[in-house]
Design a protein around this motif. Structure first.
Motif, short mmCIF file in Angstrom:
data_model
loop_
_atom_site.label_atom_id
_atom_site.label_comp_id
_atom_site.label_asym_id
_atom_site.label_seq_id
_atom_site.Cartn_x
_atom_site.Cartn_y
_atom_site.Cartn_z
N SER A 1 0.59 4.03 1.30
CA SER A 1 0.72 4.73 2.58
C SER A 1 1.86 4.17 3.44
O SER A 1 2.32 4.84 4.36
CB SER A 1 -0.59 4.69 3.36
OG SER A 1 -0.91 3.36 3.72
N GLU B 1 0.35 8.04 8.05
CA GLU B 1 -0.25 7.00 7.23
C GLU B 1 -1.77 7.15 7.11
O GLU B 1 -2.32 7.00 6.01
CB GLU B 1 0.09 5.61 7.77
CG GLU B 1 1.49 5.18 7.42
CD GLU B 1 1.78 3.75 7.84
OE1 GLU B 1 0.87 2.90 7.82
OE2 GLU B 1 2.96 3.49 8.17
N LYS B 2 -2.46 7.45 8.20
CA LYS B 2 -3.92 7.59 8.14
C LYS B 2 -4.32 8.77 7.26
O LYS B 2 -5.25 8.68 6.46
CB LYS B 2 -4.51 7.75 9.54
CG LYS B 2 -4.55 6.47 10.33
CD LYS B 2 -5.21 6.67 11.67
CE LYS B 2 -5.19 5.38 12.46
NZ LYS B 2 -5.78 5.52 13.78
N LYS C 1 -3.92 7.80 3.63
CA LYS C 1 -5.03 6.95 3.16
C LYS C 1 -6.27 7.78 2.88
O LYS C 1 -6.95 7.57 1.87
CB LYS C 1 -5.34 5.86 4.19
CG LYS C 1 -4.30 4.77 4.23
CD LYS C 1 -4.63 3.72 5.26
CE LYS C 1 -3.56 2.65 5.32
NZ LYS C 1 -3.81 1.64 6.33
N HIS D 1 0.85 -1.19 0.00
CA HIS D 1 0.00 0.00 0.00
C HIS D 1 0.89 1.24 0.00
O HIS D 1 1.90 1.28 0.69
CB HIS D 1 -0.92 0.01 1.22
CG HIS D 1 -2.06 0.95 1.06
ND1 HIS D 1 -1.98 2.28 1.38
CD2 HIS D 1 -3.32 0.76 0.57
CE1 HIS D 1 -3.13 2.88 1.12
NE2 HIS D 1 -3.95 1.98 0.62
N TYR E 1 -5.80 9.69 -0.32
CA TYR E 1 -5.91 8.79 -1.46
C TYR E 1 -7.37 8.46 -1.75
O TYR E 1 -7.81 8.49 -2.91
CB TYR E 1 -5.12 7.51 -1.19
CG TYR E 1 -4.92 6.69 -2.43
CD1 TYR E 1 -3.85 6.96 -3.28
CD2 TYR E 1 -5.79 5.67 -2.77
CE1 TYR E 1 -3.66 6.23 -4.44
CE2 TYR E 1 -5.60 4.93 -3.92
CZ TYR E 1 -4.54 5.21 -4.76
OH TYR E 1 -4.37 4.48 -5.89
N GLU E 2 -8.14 8.16 -0.73
CA GLU E 2 -9.56 7.86 -0.90
C GLU E 2 -10.29 9.04 -1.52
O GLU E 2 -11.16 8.86 -2.39
CB GLU E 2 -10.19 7.48 0.44
CG GLU E 2 -9.71 6.13 0.95
CD GLU E 2 -10.07 5.89 2.42
OE1 GLU E 2 -10.68 6.77 3.06
OE2 GLU E 2 -9.70 4.80 2.92
#
Length: 160
Positions: free
Chosen positions: A80, A88-89, A92, A78, A95-96
């Motif tokens: 991230s 990292e969160k 994500k 991934h 990206y979403e």
């Protein structure tokens, strides 16, 4: 119809029937695909392709060199995972958002090199949807760590 340098002129394209034009384009498709592969692989900017879930499916040598991983090490990982743990969160969620909206993104980020040090990078990301509706994210990365350090040193010297 003979073409100059194996390419039709604008006038010749305009005079071609739709069928002849389609035939000419299809006859050159393999060459175009090959050229696209060459451009991707030889670009000096790090390029990667991720699936809609954010997992790496292809990356060029410049991308791997920038972050210190091989294509085999990154394939299926991934994206991230390249960010520092505390980011990292956020990565994500960004990206979403990109996948959902298709909105182009250009921003500075911090990525973790395989050695463990943190890189300052400029990341450009955009969504691509193929004819089947499959969504991909195209990511371009440029290491700006040295530039960032030079600017910080300059700013520090100006203060003293």
């Amino acid at each position: 119809m003979p073409f100059t340098n194996n390419r039709p002129t604008r006038q010749q394209l305009e005079e071609m029937s739709k069928e002849a034009l389609i035939e000419w384009v299809l006859s050159h498709q393999g060459k175009a695909d090959h050229l696209t592969d060459i451009i991707f692989e030889t670009a000096h900017m790090g390029l990667a392709v991720c699936d809609a879930g954010g997992y790496f499916i292809r990356m060029n040598a410049a991308f791997c060199q920038t972050i210190g991983y091989t294509t085999a090490q990154l394939a299926g990982e991934h994206f991230s995972s390249l960010f520092p743990p505390q980011r990292e969160k956020l990565a994500k969620r960004m990206y979403e958002h990109l996948v959902a909206t298709g909105k182009y993104s250009l921003a500075e980020h911090k990525l973790r090199h395989r050695r463990g040090d943190i890189l300052d990078v400029m990341v450009s990301a955009s969504r691509y949807k193929d004819e089947d509706g499959t969504v991909y994210e195209i990511v371009a990365v440029t290491d700006i760590t040295e530039k960032r350090q030079a600017l910080e040193k300059l700013a520090k010297n100006r203060k003293t």
